[in-house]
Design a protein around this motif. Structure first.
Motif, PDB file in Angstrom:
ATOM      1  N   GLU A  17      -3.634 -16.829 -30.781  1.00 28.40           N
ATOM      2  CA  GLU A  17      -3.851 -15.763 -31.757  1.00 28.40           C
ATOM      3  C   GLU A  17      -4.027 -14.402 -31.088  1.00 28.40           C
ATOM      4  N   GLU A  45      -6.178  -8.911 -38.927  1.00 24.65           N
ATOM      5  CA  GLU A  45      -5.895  -8.609 -40.339  1.00 24.65           C
ATOM      6  C   GLU A  45      -6.664  -7.379 -40.796  1.00 24.65           C
ATOM      7  N   LEU A  97       8.915 -15.375 -41.379  1.00 25.77           N
ATOM      8  CA  LEU A  97       8.301 -15.803 -42.644  1.00 25.77           C
ATOM      9  C   LEU A  97       8.497 -17.302 -42.868  1.00 25.77           C
ATOM     10  N   ASP A 104      -0.487 -10.469 -46.359  1.00 27.60           N
ATOM     11  CA  ASP A 104      -1.133 -11.045 -47.540  1.00 27.60           C
ATOM     12  C   ASP A 104      -2.319 -10.209 -47.998  1.00 27.60           C
ATOM     13  N   HIS A 163       1.208 -13.122 -41.880  1.00 30.12           N
ATOM     14  CA  HIS A 163       0.109 -13.400 -42.816  1.00 30.12           C
ATOM     15  C   HIS A 163      -0.763 -12.174 -43.074  1.00 30.12           C
ATOM     16  N   ILE A 222      -7.949 -13.718 -35.655  1.00 26.14           N
ATOM     17  CA  ILE A 222      -7.175 -13.586 -36.896  1.00 26.14           C
ATOM     18  C   ILE A 222      -7.822 -12.554 -37.812  1.00 26.14           C
ATOM     19  N   ARG A 277       2.702 -11.411 -36.997  1.00 25.89           N
ATOM     20  CA  ARG A 277       1.703 -12.090 -37.831  1.00 25.89           C
ATOM     21  C   ARG A 277       1.976 -11.790 -39.298  1.00 25.89           C
TER      22      ARG A 277
END
Length: 988
Positions: A768, A651, A565, A607, A604, A647, A602
């Protein structure tokens, strides 16, 4: 003759005892069409009164038009048997139902009755009763409680008739010596307990019935106790056949015997003493909960009463033991996992198992009954709503909670009935399309989809909110977390004890991990404010991780997550204010190693969970396309576009998985979402490669490409970890020579290089990761052929040289990206190739030979290898594919295996076989989706994360892993039997 015929016919009062609720057809034209068809059927059957009603223009006629416009099932019954409606002129629906129940109960009394005759009689009588129960429910003549009672009474009557027939026949053949053949159940020793919704008198419209069969070897009717197990198991098997088998007259009730003790290893009928010994020595808390609803529905009532009396101390304990408390906490964790994740979707929502659904209310009531029923006998009832009232009377819940949950329980059951009344299928998921949703809304009297959606969403939210409050206000079973001190370098003894009590096996190691956090050694904990927030959060974190039953693994995964993080204040504050999110994070860390690895690499992607609309939006193609377009905006460089695609895909895969994990979508919807995501990102990668390649090599005159998705991409059944099978096809002008760029290439060389560039763009690792692992082995000539295939070569190969397995693979082919016009051409070509006549026997022989070869070369690793196990996914896929090639479909071709199985024609396989194949595919694909989401490797039942087991049980609506394993084994054996029958030509 009833006085009903003298009442006015204009509003339904004569039929239903009160005016029928207004149910509107979608349009005046459809209403007229339905009434015209009904009138034609009535005239053909010489029923002038019904024909006159169809043309009368009265509210009753409008009601019937509205019902038949929405319900394919009820419309079909009315057209096949219009006399059912005509009888209502002489006898109102209530009186006719009483008459039917009486006929069913006495169906086995005829002399000379055969099993086939009984099956036909029960199916005919059940069909009429079923139809009238639905009509009364939709008309508003009976409320939901009356409807479920009638459905349960219908099941009781049918089971009783079948049991009496079988007992009397066994007596006549000398297998039993009944004390009184005119009352065959008394003294027979055979006990049929109704479980679940049948036991509670709460059956839904298209419900299975859950039964457990026991027998007493010492009963007066039994001559040889040693042969009794075999005898009563055979009788139970025949009982299931009488009730369940589909014939030309339909079926009575699908019947499930899996709630019996240890179903994988016990006979269908179990001696009473063996059952009692099992429950007392090995019975689990889910079985205690199941026994709350147990009710004798047929057989020897004296023996049944004794069994239930002897089980009373097992079910209703005066004191809760520690294992039971742990199970209750586990149930609470499952409930909490659904709470607090934004607005709830309406389209595609599971009314029974989804957030705020029926099961949550039932689950809560049973849990509280287990806790308190030993001390308060009034809490031992079987029915859900009366038990809510008792809980309020005892002060366990508020009056407002009782009233709200009771009202919403019946409202949700209404919606469940409407879904099932449309097609008489045991479905619980709302349609995703406007047409389907509008039909449900109209059947329940709503003026519009918006009105229905508002009421439905409000009910789910109320249930979810009350659910959490109910658990928070229930008597506490634990005294708090305990001592937690992480200062200094020496372990605090009290803290070690607390960690051990919370479920951590290596408390000293855990102390060392937590000290690392508090010493600010990670970027996320370097600020004083972040450490303060983390200190406040730590007790809740430890409790949540301890609840996963894999506490050490969970916290070590969380430690890896923390290490990556960039900052911590926002996350720690979020988790503090959102306990639901904290529990979800704990579930991921403890139950889903694959997802945990993703958010560790990952962070992120986490989020995306902050989007309040996440779980209320279906991740369909339009939703994903809009988000992809926004995400790619501003990307100029080729490499940046490819990274953004990676990405975005990572996600969205994670967020689709979260929806599946929380129950917001089911496995089928997840498969479509993963496939839509692949379509879109592969299409975007294709566009990027086309632009980049053209800058160097130009274009080929008339050049067009299309990506043909194969395998699970083609059938829209991708999982979270699937590779992607595809074929790249191209075309160009016949006169085209070299491409137009600075470095020209001949067309074949151009498209081969282009395809290699696309493969690299999709599957080459970057910072990525990869977008997808690609598999092009299904192209003509496999790995030996060129990576790009001209459309003419593709056609020629498929027409002349393709092996049977290649033609079978083509049944799942679907254009997923490329030039739209060329894509239509390819789609038409594939359809024409598949429509080409096939040698039926050769297809069957080749398919059987291929399956045998796969079994020899890649044997299954065990029962949980759902793809390779005999009777598993490969068998089901082969059946669907062979049906496409041999004209075995009724209706349009699809690439989806589930849809193909559902469309198998009657001359390809019997309706019951078709239904069993569809059910099996749903089971195996659902489990596969969940396993691929959570695990990086294969399923090991001996080392399965408990959270994953809970998720699998929730999605299959089964109470225990052993029951699920027995169900998998039974289902796979049934599929293999059907596979052999179909491909050896031994089916009827």
């Amino acid at each position: 003759m009833s006085a009903a015929k003298n009442k006015p016919l204009d509003d339904g009062s004569a039929w239903f005892g009160a005016p029928a609720r207004a149910i509107k057809a979608p349009s005046a034209e459809e209403a007229a069409e339905q009434l015209e068809a009904l009138g034609d059927c009535a005239r053909e059957a010489d029923l002038p009164r019904l024909a006159a009603l169809a043309g009368s223009g009265t509210p009753l006629a409008a009601f019937l038009a509205g019902v038949f416009a929405q319900s394919l099932y009820l419309r079909g019954v009315a057209r096949r048997e219009p006399a059912i409606l005509d009888r209502l002129f002489d006898q109102g629906a209530d009186a006719r139902l009483e008459n039917l129940f009486d006929k069913i109960e006495n169906a086995a009394r005829s002399d000379g009755l055969t099993e086939a005759g009984l099956m036909a009689d029960l199916r005919r009588l059940k069909a009429e009763a079923h139809f009238l129960i639905a009509l009364c429910d939709i008309a508003g003549a009976s409320d939901t409680r009356a409807t479920v009672m009638r459905l349960s009474r219908l099941a009781d009557a049918a089971i009783g008739a079948a049991v009496r027939f079988l007992l009397r026949e066994a007596h006549d053949k000398g297998k039993l010596a009944l004390p009184d053949p005119d009352d065959p159940e008394t003294g027979s020793g055979w006990v049929l307990l109704g479980m679940g919704k049948l036991g509670a008198h709460e059956l839904n419209f298209s419900s299975d019935i859950d039964l457990i069969a026991f027998f007493d070897p010492e009963a007066p009717a039994i001559g040889d106790p040693y042969e009794a197990t075999d005898l009563f198991s055979r009788l139970t098997r025949r009982l299931v056949r009488i009730l369940q088998d589909r014939t030309e007259h339909g079926y009575v009730f699908r019947t499930d015997l899996r709630l019996r003790p240890d179903p994988g290893s016990t006979p269908l009928a179990i001696p009473v003493e063996a059952a009692l010994n099992y429950y007392e020595s090995r019975g689990q808390n889910w079985e205690r909960a199941a026994m709350i609803k147990a009710r004798p529905v047929a057989g020897d009532r004296t023996v049944a009463a004794r069994v239930l009396k002897e089980l009373t101390p097992y079910v209703w304990r005066k004191y809760m033991d520690y294992a039971a408390i742990a199970d209750v906490h586990s149930i609470k964790r499952q409930i909490h996992a659904h709470k607090g994740h934004g607005e709830i979707a309406v389209r595609g929502h599971n009314v029974k198992l989804g957030r705020g659904g029926i099961r949550e209310i039932e689950f809560f009531v049973q849990t509280q009954q287990l806790i308190a029923g030993g001390r308060f006998p009034e809490l031992r009832g079987r029915e859900t709503v009366p038990m809510l009232a008792c809980l309020a009377d005892r002060g366990w819940i508020s009056d407002e909670a009782r009233d709200t949950l009771s009202a919403h329980y019946w409202f949700l059951r209404d919606i469940e009935h409407a879904l099932q009344m449309m097609t008489d299928e045991q479905i619980h998921t709302l349609p995703e399309d406007d047409d389907g949703l509008e039909r449900v809304a109209r059947l329940r009297g709503f003026a519009s989809i918006d009105d229905f959606s508002s009421a439905f969403r409000a009910a789910l939210k109320d249930v979810e909110d009350h659910y959490a409050a109910l658990f928070e206000s229930a008597p506490q079973l634990s005294s708090g977390v305990g001592n937690l001190v992480f200062t200094g370098d020496v372990d605090d003894p009290g803290t070690l004890e607390t960690l051990s009590n919370l479920g951590f096996e290596r408390p000293s190691d855990i102390c060392r991990v937590i000290r690392t956090w508090h010493f600010g050694r990670y970027r996320a904990t370097q600020s004083a404010e972040a450490r303060e927030r983390l200190t406040e959060l730590t007790p809740a974190l430890l409790e949540a991780f301890g609840a996963t039953k894999r506490a050490d693994e969970a916290i070590l995964r969380f430690d890896e997550f923390m290490r990556g993080l960039p900052a911590g204040i926002q996350l720690f504050s979020l988790l503090q204010s959102n306990p639901g999110l904290l529990r979800l994070l704990a579930t991921i860390m403890g139950a889903a190693p694959r997802l945990a690895a993703i958010i560790t690499r990952r962070p992120h992607v986490f989020d995306g969970l902050l989007d309040p609309g996440l779980l209320s939006e279906l991740p369909n193609k339009a939703y994903l396309a809009a988000r992809l377009e926004a995400f790619l905006q501003g990307a100029v460089a080729y490499e940046e576009t490819l990274d953004r695609l990676r990405i975005f895909a990572a996600e969205q895969k994670f967020l689709i998985g979260m929806r599946l994990l929380t129950g917001a979508i089911d496995a089928t919807r997840a498969g479509k979402a993963f496939s839509d995501l692949a379509d879109l990102t592969l299409g975007a990668a294709l566009d990027a490669v086309s632009d980049e390649f053209a800058t160097r090599h130009g274009t080929v005159a008339g050049g067009r490409v299309a990506i043909l998705g194969m395998g699970k991409l083609g059938s829209r059944e991708l999982t979270a970890g699937s590779d992607v099978d595809l074929i790249l096809l191209y075309d160009h002008d016949e006169t085209a020579e070299d491409s137009s760029g600075a470095k020209p290439l001949a067309p074949s060389h151009y498209f081969a290089r282009f395809t290699q560039r696309l493969i690299a763009a999709v599957s080459a690792p970057t910072a990525e990761g990869v977008l997808y692992e690609l598999d092009l082995r299904l192209r003509p000539s496999g790995n030996k052929g060129p990576v790009a295939t001209h459309i003419d070569a593709f056609r020629a190969y498929q027409q002349k040289d393709a092996w049977t397995w290649e033609r079978m693979a083509l049944t799942r082919a679907r254009v997923v990206a490329g030039d739209p016009g060329f894509g239509e051409t390819v789609t038409a070509d594939v359809a024409a190739l598949l429509a080409k006549p096939s040698d039926r026997q050769k297809v069957f022989d080749d398919a059987r030979e291929m399956r045998s070869l796969i079994e020899d070369e890649k044997p299954p690793r065990g029962l949980w290898d759902l793809k390779l196990v005999p009777g598993g996914l490969i068998d089901l896929e082969f059946i669907a594919q062979a049906a496409v090639l041999t004209g075995g479909l009724a209706g349009e071709r699809s690439t989806a295996t589930a849809e193909l199985l559902a469309r198998l024609a009657p001359d390809f396989c019997a309706p019951q076989m078709r239904d069993e194949l569809v059910e099996a595919f749903g089971l195996f694909m659902g489990l596969t989706q969940v396993a691929r989401l959570c695990l990086t490797g294969e399923i090991d039942p001996d080392d399965m994360p408990p959270g994953l087991a809970d998720l699998m049980l929730r999605n299959t609506d089964l109470p225990d892993l052993k029951v699920l394993e027995a169900h998998i084994e039974e289902t796979s054996q049934r599929v293999r039997k059907h596979f052999d029958a179909l491909f050896r030509g031994t089916h009827g």
